[in-house]
Design a protein around this motif. Structure first.
Motif, PDB file in Angstrom:
ATOM      1  N   THR A  32       0.834  -1.184   0.000  1.00 48.66           N
ATOM      2  CA  THR A  32       0.000   0.000   0.000  1.00 48.66           C
ATOM      3  C   THR A  32       0.877   1.244   0.000  1.00 48.66           C
ATOM      4  O   THR A  32       1.797   1.352   0.797  1.00 48.66           O
ATOM      5  CB  THR A  32      -0.908   0.012   1.242  1.00 48.66           C
ATOM      6  OG1 THR A  32      -1.689  -1.172   1.253  1.00 48.66           O
ATOM      7  CG2 THR A  32      -1.814   1.229   1.236  1.00 48.66           C
ATOM      8  N   GLY A  33       0.593   2.165  -0.911  1.00 47.77           N
ATOM      9  CA  GLY A  33       1.358   3.400  -0.891  1.00 47.77           C
ATOM     10  C   GLY A  33       1.859   3.833  -2.237  1.00 47.77           C
ATOM     11  O   GLY A  33       1.218   3.617  -3.274  1.00 47.77           O
ATOM     12  N   ASN A  34       3.056   4.452  -2.241  1.00 42.15           N
ATOM     13  CA  ASN A  34       3.548   5.171  -3.400  1.00 42.15           C
ATOM     14  C   ASN A  34       4.538   4.377  -4.251  1.00 42.15           C
ATOM     15  O   ASN A  34       5.296   4.965  -5.010  1.00 42.15           O
ATOM     16  CB  ASN A  34       4.238   6.466  -2.931  1.00 42.15           C
ATOM     17  CG  ASN A  34       3.311   7.356  -2.122  1.00 42.15           C
ATOM     18  OD1 ASN A  34       2.164   7.551  -2.483  1.00 42.15           O
ATOM     19  ND2 ASN A  34       3.812   7.894  -1.022  1.00 42.15           N
ATOM     20  N   LEU A  35       4.570   3.051  -4.138  1.00 40.94           N
ATOM     21  CA  LEU A  35       5.554   2.262  -4.860  1.00 40.94           C
ATOM     22  C   LEU A  35       5.022   1.832  -6.229  1.00 40.94           C
ATOM     23  O   LEU A  35       3.894   1.343  -6.338  1.00 40.94           O
ATOM     24  CB  LEU A  35       5.970   1.026  -4.053  1.00 40.94           C
ATOM     25  CG  LEU A  35       7.035   1.257  -2.975  1.00 40.94           C
ATOM     26  CD1 LEU A  35       6.521   2.160  -1.880  1.00 40.94           C
ATOM     27  CD2 LEU A  35       7.521  -0.059  -2.401  1.00 40.94           C
ATOM     28  N   THR A  36       5.855   1.989  -7.253  1.00 37.06           N
ATOM     29  CA  THR A  36       5.458   1.594  -8.606  1.00 37.06           C
ATOM     30  C   THR A  36       6.381   0.540  -9.197  1.00 37.06           C
ATOM     31  O   THR A  36       6.026  -0.108 -10.169  1.00 37.06           O
ATOM     32  CB  THR A  36       5.432   2.822  -9.533  1.00 37.06           C
ATOM     33  OG1 THR A  36       6.708   3.460  -9.504  1.00 37.06           O
ATOM     34  CG2 THR A  36       4.366   3.812  -9.094  1.00 37.06           C
ATOM     35  N   HIS A  37       7.568   0.370  -8.630  1.00 39.39           N
ATOM     36  CA  HIS A  37       8.541  -0.588  -9.166  1.00 39.39           C
ATOM     37  C   HIS A  37       8.807  -1.707  -8.168  1.00 39.39           C
ATOM     38  O   HIS A  37       9.893  -2.294  -8.164  1.00 39.39           O
ATOM     39  CB  HIS A  37       9.844   0.130  -9.512  1.00 39.39           C
ATOM     40  CG  HIS A  37       9.675   1.277 -10.458  1.00 39.39           C
ATOM     41  ND1 HIS A  37       9.367   1.105 -11.792  1.00 39.39           N
ATOM     42  CD2 HIS A  37       9.753   2.616 -10.262  1.00 39.39           C
ATOM     43  CE1 HIS A  37       9.270   2.283 -12.374  1.00 39.39           C
ATOM     44  NE2 HIS A  37       9.486   3.220 -11.467  1.00 39.39           N
ATOM     45  N   TRP A  38       7.824  -2.027  -7.360  1.00 41.67           N
ATOM     46  CA  TRP A  38       8.046  -2.977  -6.273  1.00 41.67           C
ATOM     47  C   TRP A  38       8.449  -4.353  -6.770  1.00 41.67           C
ATOM     48  O   TRP A  38       9.173  -5.084  -6.083  1.00 41.67           O
ATOM     49  CB  TRP A  38       6.784  -3.066  -5.404  1.00 41.67           C
ATOM     50  CG  TRP A  38       5.550  -3.529  -6.113  1.00 41.67           C
ATOM     51  CD1 TRP A  38       4.639  -2.751  -6.753  1.00 41.67           C
ATOM     52  CD2 TRP A  38       5.106  -4.867  -6.267  1.00 41.67           C
ATOM     53  NE1 TRP A  38       3.638  -3.511  -7.289  1.00 41.67           N
ATOM     54  CE2 TRP A  38       3.896  -4.835  -6.996  1.00 41.67           C
ATOM     55  CE3 TRP A  38       5.584  -6.104  -5.843  1.00 41.67           C
ATOM     56  CZ2 TRP A  38       3.172  -5.971  -7.328  1.00 41.67           C
ATOM     57  CZ3 TRP A  38       4.877  -7.253  -6.163  1.00 41.67           C
ATOM     58  CH2 TRP A  38       3.681  -7.189  -6.911  1.00 41.67           C
ATOM     59  N   LYS A  39       8.022  -4.733  -7.970  1.00 41.47           N
ATOM     60  CA  LYS A  39       8.365  -6.053  -8.497  1.00 41.47           C
ATOM     61  C   LYS A  39       9.864  -6.178  -8.786  1.00 41.47           C
ATOM     62  O   LYS A  39      10.385  -7.294  -8.860  1.00 41.47           O
ATOM     63  CB  LYS A  39       7.580  -6.342  -9.769  1.00 41.47           C
ATOM     64  CG  LYS A  39       6.089  -6.535  -9.554  1.00 41.47           C
ATOM     65  CD  LYS A  39       5.381  -6.851 -10.873  1.00 41.47           C
ATOM     66  CE  LYS A  39       3.884  -7.053 -10.660  1.00 41.47           C
ATOM     67  NZ  LYS A  39       3.190  -7.352 -11.948  1.00 41.47           N
ATOM     68  N   ASP A  40      10.541  -5.059  -8.957  1.00 44.49           N
ATOM     69  CA  ASP A  40      11.961  -5.079  -9.305  1.00 44.49           C
ATOM     70  C   ASP A  40      12.881  -5.051  -8.084  1.00 44.49           C
ATOM     71  O   ASP A  40      14.101  -5.203  -8.233  1.00 44.49           O
ATOM     72  CB  ASP A  40      12.311  -3.874 -10.185  1.00 44.49           C
ATOM     73  CG  ASP A  40      11.598  -3.913 -11.525  1.00 44.49           C
ATOM     74  OD1 ASP A  40      11.379  -5.011 -12.050  1.00 44.49           O
ATOM     75  OD2 ASP A  40      11.248  -2.825 -12.039  1.00 44.49           O
ATOM     76  N   ILE A  41      12.326  -4.821  -6.892  1.00 46.38           N
ATOM     77  CA  ILE A  41      13.176  -4.555  -5.729  1.00 46.38           C
ATOM     78  C   ILE A  41      13.681  -5.856  -5.117  1.00 46.38           C
ATOM     79  O   ILE A  41      12.900  -6.735  -4.749  1.00 46.38           O
ATOM     80  CB  ILE A  41      12.418  -3.731  -4.675  1.00 46.38           C
ATOM     81  CG1 ILE A  41      11.953  -2.404  -5.291  1.00 46.38           C
ATOM     82  CG2 ILE A  41      13.314  -3.470  -3.459  1.00 46.38           C
ATOM     83  CD1 ILE A  41      11.058  -1.587  -4.391  1.00 46.38           C
ATOM     84  N   THR A  42      14.997  -5.953  -5.010  1.00 47.24           N
ATOM     85  CA  THR A  42      15.662  -7.077  -4.357  1.00 47.24           C
ATOM     86  C   THR A  42      16.152  -6.630  -2.992  1.00 47.24           C
ATOM     87  O   THR A  42      16.590  -5.485  -2.818  1.00 47.24           O
ATOM     88  CB  THR A  42      16.863  -7.555  -5.187  1.00 47.24           C
ATOM     89  OG1 THR A  42      16.422  -7.891  -6.503  1.00 47.24           O
ATOM     90  CG2 THR A  42      17.522  -8.774  -4.556  1.00 47.24           C
ATOM     91  N   VAL A  43      16.084  -7.529  -2.014  1.00 44.90           N
ATOM     92  CA  VAL A  43      16.668  -7.255  -0.705  1.00 44.90           C
ATOM     93  C   VAL A  43      17.661  -8.360  -0.369  1.00 44.90           C
ATOM     94  O   VAL A  43      17.419  -9.542  -0.627  1.00 44.90           O
ATOM     95  CB  VAL A  43      15.590  -7.124   0.393  1.00 44.90           C
ATOM     96  CG1 VAL A  43      14.777  -8.406   0.567  1.00 44.90           C
ATOM     97  CG2 VAL A  43      16.205  -6.703   1.721  1.00 44.90           C
ATOM     98  N   TRP A  44      18.784  -7.942   0.159  1.00 44.13           N
ATOM     99  CA  TRP A  44      19.792  -8.865   0.687  1.00 44.13           C
ATOM    100  C   TRP A  44      19.964  -8.532   2.165  1.00 44.13           C
ATOM    101  O   TRP A  44      20.262  -7.385   2.513  1.00 44.13           O
ATOM    102  CB  TRP A  44      21.127  -8.690  -0.020  1.00 44.13           C
ATOM    103  CG  TRP A  44      21.115  -8.959  -1.494  1.00 44.13           C
ATOM    104  CD1 TRP A  44      21.439 -10.108  -2.136  1.00 44.13           C
ATOM    105  CD2 TRP A  44      20.803  -8.006  -2.526  1.00 44.13           C
ATOM    106  NE1 TRP A  44      21.340  -9.954  -3.498  1.00 44.13           N
ATOM    107  CE2 TRP A  44      20.948  -8.679  -3.765  1.00 44.13           C
ATOM    108  CE3 TRP A  44      20.417  -6.667  -2.533  1.00 44.13           C
ATOM    109  CZ2 TRP A  44      20.732  -8.049  -4.990  1.00 44.13           C
ATOM    110  CZ3 TRP A  44      20.180  -6.034  -3.739  1.00 44.13           C
ATOM    111  CH2 TRP A  44      20.342  -6.721  -4.944  1.00 44.13           C
ATOM    112  N   LYS A  45      19.792  -9.506   3.030  1.00 42.02           N
ATOM    113  CA  LYS A  45      19.835  -9.267   4.471  1.00 42.02           C
ATOM    114  C   LYS A  45      21.029  -9.974   5.104  1.00 42.02           C
ATOM    115  O   LYS A  45      21.452 -11.037   4.650  1.00 42.02           O
ATOM    116  CB  LYS A  45      18.545  -9.765   5.130  1.00 42.02           C
ATOM    117  CG  LYS A  45      17.278  -9.100   4.637  1.00 42.02           C
ATOM    118  CD  LYS A  45      16.037  -9.706   5.295  1.00 42.02           C
ATOM    119  CE  LYS A  45      14.752  -9.051   4.809  1.00 42.02           C
ATOM    120  NZ  LYS A  45      13.541  -9.673   5.416  1.00 42.02           N
TER     121      LYS A  45
END
Length: 526
Positions: A32-45
């Motif tokens: 929910t919110g202002n994100l438009t490229h969320w499918k492209d976002i990678t996270v490394w933890k």
């Protein structure tokens, strides 16, 4: 390094000088919110940026991380440092805690996107949802946060430790282990972030409260020269002659004070040597209740910290890069919905401004400007003088910056109260908005909050990309112009409204500015 095909980076293994790493999608569904490229976002933890701080590495500068042979599965948060969570649960607490997390929407390793390094405030951890980096990554920023030591683990000085440190660095000092952790994280990012689509030569450092102190130390230190292009210091800097500098997050102690503190600390544990202290289990230090007292803080070592804040400003010792800095309305003394009697107000003003030998004229001068005659006007006057003290002090810091530096400073005053709270525009309340991650905090957000987050985040993202917060918002509309701080006595209001306002509150702001300038001028230099 061979370039990757254009695809989300979680679809492949990333190679660094320490070994290969597998990342994961930051989102499984649209947030929910202002994100438009969320499918492209990678996270490394949980990527180690230094070795464990346990055993012989306890109370030492961070040691290099060891390479790994198998692909590092970066699905889970790494351990957090002892005392970092202040009673929070759900985290693994361990001295092997110097790790970082990366969010990137890059579609190839040669994207060279701007990088932001986030330093968290006190009693926090990089795994806190408040510091989720997906909202920044969505706007073309490679966002990194990290863990660092705190309390005695991060700030203990001792004569034995100074002798050890001298053998390594030539500096007869000790006690800034947390600061050196912060520097080590920055250096790791500079050396490795290209593999995650980031530009190692375009790193902006950002933090709030204790994290703003970390950011200011990075900005000032000769040990980080050439590694940053900008700094965002939220709820941090103020005039170095404001007595509050001795108590707020960016406070520091002299090295002699810290060495004596270290000797007393060992005595409180019935120990006499650092070797004995290093041999204690981590749990013994934590359970003693003294490892994270408020007295543990940075030290003026003339190594990591080159000089006093005052001298650093007037002699131009800080990196000459653009800065954003500012304050929230209901912090640093100011309290939303305050209830205070006239007697209480007068007593507080007397304690703050009366000084023996001056016939009480400072108290009289401040009461002339911040007058009150009942509980209602007392509450208003009380909050106004704390807000003015912060905004004027930050504006004065900027004036001192310009004595020896040319890069612009942009100052702000945040005044929006998040919904579902009873603290107003409280300390830390801007973080969700500037990081554009309302999706990860459980508050009853309203439509206006997403609008404000879009504008706040756009200012911050523009600054990270260009060194100037001005430009367009995420919808392509022009943002309200934010002028760089100059000798004009204005600050940018952000939150409930947008645009320049007087540095001091409305009634006779010039008199209030002059009064604080005169009062600060006779205070000790911090």
């Amino acid at each position: 390094m061979a370039q990757l095909a254009s695809a989300a980076l979680y679809e492949t293994v990333i190679h660094t000088q320490y070994g290969s790493i597998q990342g994961y999608p930051a989102f499984n569904s649209s947030p929910t919110g202002n994100l438009t490229h969320w499918k492209d976002i990678t996270v490394w933890k949980g990527i180690p940026f230094a070795a464990t701080t346990a055993g012989q590495n306890r109370f030492r500068e961070p040691q290099p991380a060891s390479a790994w042979n198998k692909t590092l599965d970066a699905r889970e948060w790494g351990p957090v440092c002892p005392q970092a969570t202040s009673g929070q649960t759900g985290f693994t607490i361990d001295e092997d805690c110097l790790n970082l997390n990366i969010w990137s929407a890059a579609n190839s390793t040669d994207a060279k996107l701007p990088v932001v390094m986030w330093s968290y405030p006190a009693e926090s951890t990089a795994a806190d949802p408040l510091f989720d980096g997906g909202g920044m990554a969505d706007k073309g920023i490679v966002f990194v946060n990290y863990n660092y030591r705190t309390g005695a683990f991060g700030w203990l000085a001792h004569p034995e430790l100074s002798e050890e440190f001298y053998q390594v660095t030539g500096s007869n000092s000790s006690g800034n282990w947390a600061m050196l952790d912060q520097f080590a994280a920055l250096k790791w990012i500079h050396e490795n972030i290209a593999a995650f689509g980031g530009d190692p030569d375009h790193i902006t450092v950002q933090g709030q409260s204790a994290g703003s102190a970390a950011t200011q130390h990075i900005l000032n230190s000769p040990l980080t020269a050439g590694l940053i292009v900008g700094a965002i210091i939220e709820s941090g800097v103020r005039d170095p002659q404001d007595p509050m500098c001795a108590t707020v997050a960016e406070n520091y102690k002299t090295l002699s004070y810290k060495l004596n503190q270290g000797v007393e600390y060992l005595a409180s544990l019935n120990l006499t040597t650092i070797a004995e202290l290093r041999a204690l289990p981590m749990e013994d230090l934590v359970s003693s209740g003294t490892a994270n007292s408020a007295g543990w803080t940075a030290g003026l070592d003339y190594y990591a910290m080159p000089d006093t804040y005052y001298n650093t400003l007037i002699h131009g010792l800080a990196h000459n890069v653009p800065v954003i800095t500012g304050n929230a309305k209901d912090e640093n003394g100011a309290t939303w919905n305050l209830s205070i009697t006239l007697t209480e107000y007068l007593a507080d003003m007397n304690e703050t401004f009366y000084a023996s030998g001056d016939d009480g004229h400072w108290l009289d001068d401040f009461l002339d400007v911040y007058w009150a005659n009942d509980s209602r006007t007392a509450a208003a006057a009380y909050n106004l003088q704390w807000d003015d003290r912060s905004t004027i002090g930050t504006w004065m810091w900027a004036q001192m910056w310009y004595t020896a530096r040319t890069a612009p400073v942009y100052t702000y005053f945040w005044d929006h109260a998040p919904p579902g709270e009873d603290r107003g525009a409280y300390h830390e309340s801007e973080i969700n908005y500037v990081l554009n991650n309302l999706y990860d905090t459980d508050l009853p957000w309203e439509a206006i909050d997403y609008v404000i987050a879009d504008k706040m985040n756009s200012y911050w993202v523009n600054f990270a990309k260009t060194g100037n917060p001005n430009g367009l918002d995420a919808n392509g509309d022009p943002l309200v112009e934010w002028p760089a701080t100059s000798d004009s006595e204005v600050v940018q209001r952000v939150g409930n409204a947008w645009g320049p306002i007087a540095v001091a509150s409305e009634t006779d702001p010039k008199a209030k500015i002059k009064l604080f300038q005169d009062w600060f001028a006779v205070q000790p230099k911090f």
